[in-house]
Design a protein around this motif. Sequence first.
Motif, PDB file in Angstrom:
ATOM      1  N   CYS A   1       7.559  -9.317   9.286  1.00  0.00           N
ATOM      2  CA  CYS A   1       7.438  -7.576   9.270  1.00  0.00           C
ATOM      3  C   CYS A   1       7.754  -7.233  10.536  1.00  0.00           C
ATOM      4  O   CYS A   1       7.365  -7.978  11.748  1.00  0.00           O
ATOM      5  CB  CYS A   1       6.138  -7.137   8.445  1.00  0.00           C
ATOM      6  SG  CYS A   1       5.996  -7.687   6.876  1.00  0.00           S
ATOM      7  N   THR A   2       8.446  -6.210  11.072  1.00  0.00           N
ATOM      8  CA  THR A   2       8.583  -5.621  12.282  1.00  0.00           C
ATOM      9  C   THR A   2       7.511  -4.749  12.618  1.00  0.00           C
ATOM     10  O   THR A   2       6.462  -4.689  11.907  1.00  0.00           O
ATOM     11  CB  THR A   2       9.986  -4.420  12.049  1.00  0.00           C
ATOM     12  OG1 THR A   2       9.483  -3.483  11.200  1.00  0.00           O
ATOM     13  CG2 THR A   2      11.256  -5.261  11.681  1.00  0.00           C
ATOM     14  N   LEU A   3       7.427  -4.265  13.870  1.00  0.00           N
ATOM     15  CA  LEU A   3       6.357  -3.626  14.424  1.00  0.00           C
ATOM     16  C   LEU A   3       5.889  -2.327  13.761  1.00  0.00           C
ATOM     17  O   LEU A   3       6.812  -1.531  13.289  1.00  0.00           O
ATOM     18  CB  LEU A   3       6.639  -3.515  15.857  1.00  0.00           C
ATOM     19  CG  LEU A   3       5.679  -2.610  16.703  1.00  0.00           C
ATOM     20  CD1 LEU A   3       4.391  -3.720  16.826  1.00  0.00           C
ATOM     21  CD2 LEU A   3       5.883  -2.089  18.024  1.00  0.00           C
ATOM     22  N   GLY A   4       4.775  -2.247  13.274  1.00  0.00           N
ATOM     23  CA  GLY A   4       4.517  -0.850  12.634  1.00  0.00           C
ATOM     24  C   GLY A   4       4.173  -1.131  10.941  1.00  0.00           C
ATOM     25  O   GLY A   4       3.787  -0.486  10.270  1.00  0.00           O
ATOM     26  N   TYR A   5       4.622  -2.724  10.568  1.00  0.00           N
ATOM     27  CA  TYR A   5       4.242  -3.114   9.267  1.00  0.00           C
ATOM     28  C   TYR A   5       3.780  -4.286   9.361  1.00  0.00           C
ATOM     29  O   TYR A   5       3.643  -4.998  10.213  1.00  0.00           O
ATOM     30  CB  TYR A   5       5.920  -3.180   8.466  1.00  0.00           C
ATOM     31  CG  TYR A   5       6.653  -2.013   8.550  1.00  0.00           C
ATOM     32  CD1 TYR A   5       6.610  -1.150   7.116  1.00  0.00           C
ATOM     33  CD2 TYR A   5       7.378  -1.575   9.552  1.00  0.00           C
ATOM     34  CE1 TYR A   5       7.309  -0.178   7.216  1.00  0.00           C
ATOM     35  CE2 TYR A   5       8.060  -0.446   9.370  1.00  0.00           C
ATOM     36  CZ  TYR A   5       8.094   0.239   8.274  1.00  0.00           C
ATOM     37  OH  TYR A   5       8.716   1.487   8.093  1.00  0.00           O
ATOM     38  N   ALA A   6       2.869  -4.679   8.130  1.00  0.00           N
ATOM     39  CA  ALA A   6       1.984  -5.640   7.730  1.00  0.00           C
ATOM     40  C   ALA A   6       2.377  -6.390   6.463  1.00  0.00           C
ATOM     41  O   ALA A   6       2.580  -5.590   5.551  1.00  0.00           O
ATOM     42  CB  ALA A   6       0.510  -5.103   7.854  1.00  0.00           C
ATOM     43  N   PRO A   7       2.274  -7.428   6.541  1.00  0.00           N
ATOM     44  CA  PRO A   7       2.846  -8.197   5.061  1.00  0.00           C
ATOM     45  C   PRO A   7       1.721  -7.821   4.207  1.00  0.00           C
ATOM     46  O   PRO A   7       0.435  -7.967   4.473  1.00  0.00           O
ATOM     47  CB  PRO A   7       2.844  -9.647   5.617  1.00  0.00           C
ATOM     48  CG  PRO A   7       1.974  -9.816   6.880  1.00  0.00           C
ATOM     49  CD  PRO A   7       1.949  -8.444   7.455  1.00  0.00           C
ATOM     50  N   ALA A   8       2.353  -7.608   2.819  1.00  0.00           N
ATOM     51  CA  ALA A   8       1.454  -7.516   1.683  1.00  0.00           C
ATOM     52  C   ALA A   8       1.084  -8.918   0.966  1.00  0.00           C
ATOM     53  O   ALA A   8       1.913  -9.816   1.394  1.00  0.00           O
ATOM     54  CB  ALA A   8       1.865  -6.383   0.679  1.00  0.00           C
ATOM     55  N   ALA A   9       0.202  -8.695  -0.075  1.00  0.00           N
ATOM     56  CA  ALA A   9       0.009  -9.988  -1.011  1.00  0.00           C
ATOM     57  C   ALA A   9       1.134 -10.476  -1.527  1.00  0.00           C
ATOM     58  O   ALA A   9       1.333 -11.603  -1.867  1.00  0.00           O
ATOM     59  CB  ALA A   9      -1.298  -9.557  -1.619  1.00  0.00           C
ATOM     60  N   ASP A  10       2.161  -9.607  -1.975  1.00  0.00           N
ATOM     61  CA  ASP A  10       3.171  -9.777  -2.736  1.00  0.00           C
ATOM     62  C   ASP A  10       4.372 -10.247  -1.840  1.00  0.00           C
ATOM     63  O   ASP A  10       5.706 -10.398  -2.445  1.00  0.00           O
ATOM     64  CB  ASP A  10       3.431  -8.473  -3.727  1.00  0.00           C
ATOM     65  CG  ASP A  10       3.891  -7.304  -3.085  1.00  0.00           C
ATOM     66  OD1 ASP A  10       3.566  -7.328  -1.680  1.00  0.00           O
ATOM     67  OD2 ASP A  10       4.187  -6.393  -3.524  1.00  0.00           O
TER      68      ASP A  10
ATOM     69  N   CYS B   1       6.471  -5.813   3.099  1.00  0.00           N
ATOM     70  CA  CYS B   1       5.878  -5.446   4.203  1.00  0.00           C
ATOM     71  C   CYS B   1       5.503  -3.913   3.989  1.00  0.00           C
ATOM     72  O   CYS B   1       6.001  -3.017   3.552  1.00  0.00           O
ATOM     73  CB  CYS B   1       7.014  -5.448   5.477  1.00  0.00           C
ATOM     74  SG  CYS B   1       7.304  -6.882   5.982  1.00  0.00           S
ATOM     75  N   ASN B   2       4.177  -3.717   4.120  1.00  0.00           N
ATOM     76  CA  ASN B   2       3.686  -2.172   4.055  1.00  0.00           C
ATOM     77  C   ASN B   2       3.665  -1.443   5.370  1.00  0.00           C
ATOM     78  O   ASN B   2       3.105  -2.191   6.425  1.00  0.00           O
ATOM     79  CB  ASN B   2       2.441  -2.148   3.335  1.00  0.00           C
ATOM     80  CG  ASN B   2       2.621  -2.763   2.070  1.00  0.00           C
ATOM     81  OD1 ASN B   2       3.869  -2.565   1.334  1.00  0.00           O
ATOM     82  ND2 ASN B   2       1.419  -3.333   1.353  1.00  0.00           N
ATOM     83  N   ASP B   3       3.666  -0.213   5.509  1.00  0.00           N
ATOM     84  CA  ASP B   3       3.587   0.554   6.743  1.00  0.00           C
ATOM     85  C   ASP B   3       1.901   0.516   7.155  1.00  0.00           C
ATOM     86  O   ASP B   3       1.078   0.696   6.321  1.00  0.00           O
ATOM     87  CB  ASP B   3       4.062   1.879   6.579  1.00  0.00           C
ATOM     88  CG  ASP B   3       3.587   2.681   7.769  1.00  0.00           C
ATOM     89  OD1 ASP B   3       4.046   2.471   8.806  1.00  0.00           O
ATOM     90  OD2 ASP B   3       2.877   3.833   7.678  1.00  0.00           O
ATOM     91  N   ILE B   4       1.769   0.245   8.154  1.00  0.00           N
ATOM     92  CA  ILE B   4       0.587   0.322   8.820  1.00  0.00           C
ATOM     93  C   ILE B   4       0.161   1.973   9.242  1.00  0.00           C
ATOM     94  O   ILE B   4       0.894   2.491   9.878  1.00  0.00           O
ATOM     95  CB  ILE B   4       0.291  -0.599  10.196  1.00  0.00           C
ATOM     96  CG1 ILE B   4       0.638  -2.070   9.815  1.00  0.00           C
ATOM     97  CG2 ILE B   4      -1.106  -0.507  10.746  1.00  0.00           C
ATOM     98  CD1 ILE B   4       0.522  -2.828  10.926  1.00  0.00           C
ATOM     99  N   ASP B   5      -1.015   2.225   8.683  1.00  0.00           N
ATOM    100  CA  ASP B   5      -1.352   3.777   9.148  1.00  0.00           C
ATOM    101  C   ASP B   5      -2.124   3.568  10.198  1.00  0.00           C
ATOM    102  O   ASP B   5      -3.551   3.580  10.055  1.00  0.00           O
ATOM    103  CB  ASP B   5      -2.088   4.310   7.753  1.00  0.00           C
ATOM    104  CG  ASP B   5      -2.563   5.899   8.103  1.00  0.00           C
ATOM    105  OD1 ASP B   5      -2.292   6.257   9.081  1.00  0.00           O
ATOM    106  OD2 ASP B   5      -2.597   6.490   7.239  1.00  0.00           O
TER     107      ASP B   5
ATOM    108  N   ALA C   1       6.637   6.393   9.584  1.00  0.00           N
ATOM    109  CA  ALA C   1       7.284   4.873   8.881  1.00  0.00           C
ATOM    110  C   ALA C   1       7.121   3.868  10.179  1.00  0.00           C
ATOM    111  O   ALA C   1       7.917   4.369  10.909  1.00  0.00           O
ATOM    112  CB  ALA C   1       8.374   5.165   8.283  1.00  0.00           C
ATOM    113  N   GLY C   2       6.336   2.984  10.130  1.00  0.00           N
ATOM    114  CA  GLY C   2       6.492   1.939  11.293  1.00  0.00           C
ATOM    115  C   GLY C   2       5.594   2.585  12.612  1.00  0.00           C
ATOM    116  O   GLY C   2       6.001   1.668  13.453  1.00  0.00           O
TER     117      GLY C   2
END
Length: 490
Positions: free
Chosen positions: A156-165, A168-172, A191-192
């Motif tokens: 995942c790029t900066l500002g995103y985190a890998p999800a269980a599935d 990549c989900n956005d980091i709040d 976003a990001g």
Amino acid sequence: MALGTRPLRFSSSARLCFCRAPASSASCPPRGLAALQLPLCRMLAALVFALLCIQSAHGQRCPYGFEYSPSLGRCADVNECSWPQPCQGEMLCVNRIGGYQCLSSDYYDQPYRRVGSVQPEPSYPDSSDGNSDAFIPAPARRVEPSYPIVSNTALCTLGYAPAADGTCNDIDECETNSHHCNPTQVCINTAGGYTCSCTEGYWLVAGQCQDIDECRYGYCQQLCANVAGSYSCSCNPGFLLNSDSRTCQDVDECEEEPCSHGCFNTYGSFMCNCNEGFELASDGTTCIDLDECRFSEFLCQYRCVNTPGSFSCICPPGYYLHDDSRTCEDTNECDTGNNTCTTEQVCFNFQGGYTCLNPLQCQPPYVVVSDNQCMCSAENPACRDLPFTILYRHMDLLSGRSVPADIFQMQATTRYPGAFYIFQIKSGNEGREFYMRQTSNVSATLVLTRPIKGPKQLVLDLEMVTVNNVINFRGSSIIRLTIFVSEHTF
């Protein structure tokens, strides 16, 4: 197989290689190799960013990928993704602080590869071969788990985190409190990334949110009160705040009938007016009677009587009010018959009254020769030192008449050759209000020298002396003048 590359613009002087989207399965490198190339590209991008040249703006040197913002007073990130076609083909542009990245559109669309352990499947011997007691293991077969197992997690790029599935989900950053906004700022997740901003009614000054004084910018039409983060509008007396909470409209106070007589609405206020004969009271709304008689003593010739909203003039007895409703005219009781004189008496009218004159009675040795003349005959020895005739006259005089004033004239009716005449006041002038002024050798005028205040009745004996030296004659005649001085000056 050679990897297809394309230039990735990170800044104006740096290029970063990245795997181009595969045109077909035959030309794309293995996904594992592409995955290995991505960290290398990201490291190379960071290295290139650190070695970028520094540019100058307004005297402040900003690193490449930033530009000086006069409104913020500091260097601000340049959004390269807003440039025309920063990435080629179907590559997606992702802005970063100080640069940007071009990523493949199917980077996050890779299918999951599930890898499970191979478990032996038990096998039971066939009882037909006679070895029912022997256990023969079966060949191993693949067993699928009941939950997804991700062995190749997406990067995942900066500002995103890998999800269980595996996505990549956005980091709040605002929720996780991993932002770097000042306490006076408000974190807004994007976003990001995130943005540090100020709430409504504040602006960013030197990294701090300060209250905006909206009243300095004329947000309100009339009155403005600045409050923290906002402002409040109000109106002057006589105005009402409109529904927009900013502008004011005039209030028609006359609709509430605040005036006792008339009302005139003005912009922001009102004015009361009064009917003729009234004046506005100190409260500005009620009307009180105007006493016109107080303003001048010349409104009426005799007396002024105030009435509600007006005034009236009255006259004393013996007068009537003229057509102008202010001056007084003498009532001639002798002409109107409104008198008490008998038929034997003669009615004499004067200003403000009348008198009844009795029939003439001459004192001896005088005899009556007419209704107003007595004569003493020269043949009568008793008349030797007396005036030859006494003529009775009557006149009226206004009280306080201005002086000097000619009021009566005498003239010799018979003229003798060689004779001359002397005119004088014989009696009745004890107060020296009169004197005789001879106007010719045969006439003279009675002059009023002092004002006389009435009511008063005066009797003057005006003597005319005839002198003839030729025949040595000296004689006199008397005009007995009765003057009725009126009570008033009109």
